[in-house]
Design an enzyme around this catalytic site. Structure first.
Site, short mmCIF file in Angstrom:
data_model
loop_
_atom_site.label_atom_id
_atom_site.label_comp_id
_atom_site.label_asym_id
_atom_site.label_seq_id
_atom_site.Cartn_x
_atom_site.Cartn_y
_atom_site.Cartn_z
N SER A 64 0.87 -1.11 -0.03
CA SER A 64 -0.21 -0.03 0.01
C SER A 64 0.99 1.18 0.04
O SER A 64 0.70 2.18 -0.59
CB SER A 64 -0.85 0.12 1.14
OG SER A 64 -1.77 -1.02 1.37
N SER B 72 -13.19 1.46 3.20
CA SER B 72 -12.56 1.01 2.07
C SER B 72 -11.22 2.11 1.99
O SER B 72 -11.42 3.42 1.50
CB SER B 72 -13.09 0.78 0.92
OG SER B 72 -12.12 0.72 -0.23
N ASP C 57 -6.65 -7.87 4.85
CA ASP C 57 -5.98 -8.76 3.89
C ASP C 57 -5.32 -10.02 4.87
O ASP C 57 -4.69 -10.88 4.12
CB ASP C 57 -4.74 -7.96 3.47
CG ASP C 57 -5.16 -6.95 2.56
OD1 ASP C 57 -6.42 -6.93 2.06
OD2 ASP C 57 -4.56 -5.97 2.36
N LYS D 278 -12.46 -9.31 -3.30
CA LYS D 278 -10.92 -9.19 -3.39
C LYS D 278 -10.36 -9.79 -4.57
O LYS D 278 -11.16 -10.14 -5.44
CB LYS D 278 -10.32 -9.49 -2.15
CG LYS D 278 -10.66 -8.94 -1.00
CD LYS D 278 -9.97 -7.29 -0.97
CE LYS D 278 -10.40 -6.87 0.16
NZ LYS D 278 -10.00 -5.25 0.29
N ARG E 261 -2.80 -14.02 -2.07
CA ARG E 261 -2.97 -14.37 -0.58
C ARG E 261 -3.36 -15.67 -0.26
O ARG E 261 -3.04 -16.30 0.65
CB ARG E 261 -3.66 -13.24 0.13
CG ARG E 261 -2.96 -11.85 0.15
CD ARG E 261 -3.02 -10.93 1.39
NE ARG E 261 -2.16 -10.09 1.17
CZ ARG E 261 -2.41 -8.62 0.71
NH1 ARG E 261 -3.53 -8.32 0.24
NH2 ARG E 261 -1.32 -7.77 0.91
C1 S3P Z 1 -5.44 -1.29 0.24
C2 S3P Z 1 -6.65 -1.48 0.70
C3 S3P Z 1 -7.38 -2.67 1.14
C4 S3P Z 1 -6.53 -4.12 0.83
C5 S3P Z 1 -5.76 -3.86 -0.40
C6 S3P Z 1 -4.81 -2.68 -0.34
C7 S3P Z 1 -4.87 -0.15 -0.23
O1 S3P Z 1 -8.47 -2.67 0.24
O2 S3P Z 1 -7.56 -5.08 0.81
O3 S3P Z 1 -5.09 -5.13 -0.29
O4 S3P Z 1 -3.68 -0.03 -0.22
O5 S3P Z 1 -5.85 0.82 -0.21
P1 S3P Z 1 -9.93 -1.75 0.69
O6 S3P Z 1 -9.46 -0.92 1.76
O7 S3P Z 1 -10.38 -1.49 -0.67
O8 S3P Z 1 -10.71 -2.84 1.23
#
Ligand code: S3P
Length: 684
Positions: free
Chosen positions: A12, A158, A313, A340, A386
């Protein structure tokens, strides 16, 4: 023994660092970036939009000069987000405020994922999204332009949605006020604040209120040190808790942002022994520290809906932990997992149940009954990194034997995952460790193929590669030509523009930045560089000139090891190459060490290279060259030529090519024919 480990950079944070660096008004610095396929997708899209992003490298520093908040240019091509939802959603926000048109797409999995949650509020701000195929799905044609302010309540907690809207506020130069129903990860807010945006965040009810009140016309350049990804760390952490990594593991430099570590309190309830050694949190930026994990007797627990955003995650790895805990684990409020990279609830249930784990699939969760029975069988990754890693961990536990169908899926977020698993998993789980090489030490764990593995090695000119190809053809197995992989990497290095004299300093993570892959395609392996299939490029004079230097680099051997073993997990194969029988597949079903008198080899080599020997003196000269080559090959430090102790030595000096192939087929039938109907009894 306690193993120390660092996991790759946070996915991220890597995406966000690239995006903010692109929007800044100067040069940003990023250290420790993840070189996996997801950030690679973000980087190549930014390049297409006119930002100069150098090749991603985990070591050293990446310098990116931004183009300003609205300085992106109209792309010439469709922007491909590959498997990365974060790339797609955050990019939709970035593009919303740019005065340009662009089409975003992704792989099959990403094209199934919902985008309307992002495009609806962005449309309210004034951007336009035209679906190319199905409504609310990629591919989408984006028309950016002047935007309006937004006041919005998010339907789901999210971070991708929240980040997209905040980034649109930045590129559109307008205020954005959001309320989200829970606490999703806050990396975007932290980084935007560091880049000079006026941003506040405060709890509201059970959720979170975020306001971007003003953003500068050019963001300040960022200086980001990307910590290890907690979500990647969760896999070795689980392995260690379940006793699969000896006395435990110390994970160094893991990101410990509290919006990401929701797994820790759940594990504490499960009786896990984990020590968290937090470094003093930096004033700006991301908290990080070390995790010390001890083998623990886990008990089941109840994971409540409010806990899901903080471990969104980690549900796949948590499911695997639950499968080995005493009692029942109940996870609810996790319906988001259905959209996902795969439907993770469905994928987990579909894989756990046939392995012998009692599992109930709820619309929004799972109920898992722990068991200590040995678990074995094939599982499907559903193309999801994952899911692949969670079952990789379960399969690495002593007594279990699980084959993941598409191991390469891990490259999205954890390049080198399988190598890590080999290195840290408990020796008791590796009964046939043999012939250790420098990369795996005494840690070679048997690589369970989905069918027989036949390996052929031998000195230069013994004809191992043409023989292997023919044996593979006759058996209808795949031919693993390791030489082609070295060549592909050499090609990628040449293409990247890195000067060859800098190659010896490359590390394995640098090499992982080159998206060279091998995919099973019918009876062969296709060698790919990103989305391109490499064929004749591999035989170019430039590649010829550099390939042997590349093959000598220690980092290259480690890089190659992972890819060759992945090939072994994909089905029956015949491989030829150095150290296949000693290091790569020490438990191969049949190992052949092909030899021939040096003069015979000299003759074959001359014929092979199209230089028909005119006289015995040609043969003598070639034989002299081969003797020198044999001496170098046998004594070199990296991957020396060595017959595996349990290999069959086959002297082909007086055999025709056909006889040589038949002799090997006879050997294969003798060893695997009885237990594998795949091995035919006669030739074509
Ligand atoms: C992420 C947010 C999550 C996560 C993804 C990475 C991000 O998704 O599942 O692997 O980097 O903002 P959501 O927040 O949309 O659920």
């Amino acid at each position: 023994m306690v193993t120390e480990l660092r996991v790759p950079g946070d996915k991220s944070i890597s995406h966000r660092a690239l995006l903010l660096a692109a929007l800044a008004g100067g040069e940003s610095r990023i250290r420790g970036i993840l070189t996996g396929e997801d950030p690679q997708a973000t980087a190549s899209i930014l390049r297409e939009l006119g930002v100069r992003v150098p090749p991603l490298a985990a070591d050293g520093e990446l310098r990116v000069t931004g183009v300003g908040v609205r300085g992106m240019r109209t792309p010439r091509r469709t922007l491909d987000c590959a498997n990365s939802g974060t790339t797609a959603r955050l990019m939709l926000g970035v593009l919303a405020g740019q005065k340009l048109e662009a089409t975003l797409t992704g792989d099959d999995s990403l094209r199934r994922r919902p985008m309307r949650r992002v495009t609806d509020p962005l449309s309210r701000m004034g951007a336009r999204f035209d679906p190319v195929a199905a409504p609310g799905r990629l591919p989408l044609r984006v028309t950016g332009g002047p935007l309006r302010a937004l006041d919005y309540r998010l339907p789901v907690a999210s971070a991708q949605l929240k980040s997209a809207l905040l980034l649109a506020g930045v590129t559109g130069g307008v205020p954005v006020r959001l309320v989200e129903p829970g606490f999703s990860r806050d990396h975007t807010e932290r980084m935007l604040a560091a880049a000079g945006c006026a941003l506040t965040s405060s709890p509201e009810g059970r959720g979170n209120r975020v306001r971007l009140t003003a953003s500068p016309s050019a963001l300040d350049p960022v200086d980001v040190v990307v910590p290890g990804d907690f979500s990647s760390a969760a896999f070795p952490l689980a392995l260690a808790l379940l006793g699969g990594a000896g006395e435990g593991i110390v994970l160094r430099g893991v990101g410990l942002n509290p919006t990401r570590t929701g797994l820790l309190p759940v594990l504490e309830r499960m009786n896990a022994r984990i020590e968290v050694d937090m470094r003093s949190a930096p004033e700006r930026g991301e908290p990080a520290g070390d995790l010390i994990i001890h083998p623990s007797d886990l008990t089941g627990t109840e994971v409540r809906p409010g806990e899901i955003p903080g471990l969104i995650d980690e549900v796949p790895v948590l499911a695997v932990l639950a499968a080995r805990a005493r009692g029942t684990t109940r996870i609810t409020g996790a319906e988001e997992l259905r959209v996902k990279e795969s439907d993770r609830l469905g994928a987990l249930a579909a894989n756990l149940s046939p392995l012998g784990v009692e599992v109930e699939e709820l619309p929004d969760g799972l109920v898992i009954e722990g068991t200590d029975r040995p678990l074995s069988g094939p599982v499907e990754a559903y193309g999801d990194h994952r899911i692949a890693m969670a079952f990789g961990v379960l399969g690495a536990l002593p007594g279990n034997d699980i084959t993941v169908d598409a191991p390469a899926a891990v490259d999205v977020s954890y390049p080198g995952f399988w190598g890590m698993l080999e290195r840290v998993s408990t020796p008791a789980a590796r009964p046939s460790a043999r012939g250790a090489g420098p990369e795996v030490g005494a840690h070679a764990r048997p690589v369970r193929g989905r069918g027989p593995v036949i390996v052929i090695d031998g000195p230069a000119g013994s004809g191992k590669s043409t023989t292997a190809r023919e044996v593979a053809r006759r058996l209808d197995f795949r031919h693993l030509d390791s030489g082609a992989l070295y060549r592909a990497l050499t090609y990628a290095l040449l293409e990247s523009g890195r000067p060859p004299d800098s190659w010896p300093a490359l590390t394995e993570s640098d090499l992982n930045a080159h998206p060279v892959r091998m995919t099973a395609a019918g009876s062969a392996f296709r060698i790919m560089l990103g989305a391109r299939t490499l064929t004749t490029e591999l035989r170019s004079p430039e590649v010829d000139a550099h390939v042997s230097a590349v093959a000598r680099l220690p980092a290259v051997r480690g890089w190659l090891l992972d890819r060759q073993r992945q090939a072994g997990r994909e089905g029956s194969l015949v491989g030829d190459g150095r150290d296949l029988g000693t290091v790569v597949f020490p438990e191969a079903d049949v190992k052949i060490f092909l030899v021939a008198g040096v003069e015979e080899r000299a003759r074959r080599r001359l014929l092979q290279t199209g230089r028909a020997p005119d006289s015995e003196s040609d043969v003598t000269a070639e034989a002299a060259r081969l003797r020198t080559r044999d001496r170098i090959d046998a004594t070199r430090a990296i991957a020396p030529l060595k017959k595996a102790a349990d290999a069959l030595e086959l002297d082909g000096t007086h055999l025709s090519f056909e006889e040589q192939v038949d002799a090997i087929l006879g050997e294969v039938r003798a060893h695997v024919g009885g237990r594998d109907s795949e091995v035919p009894n006669s030739g074509p």
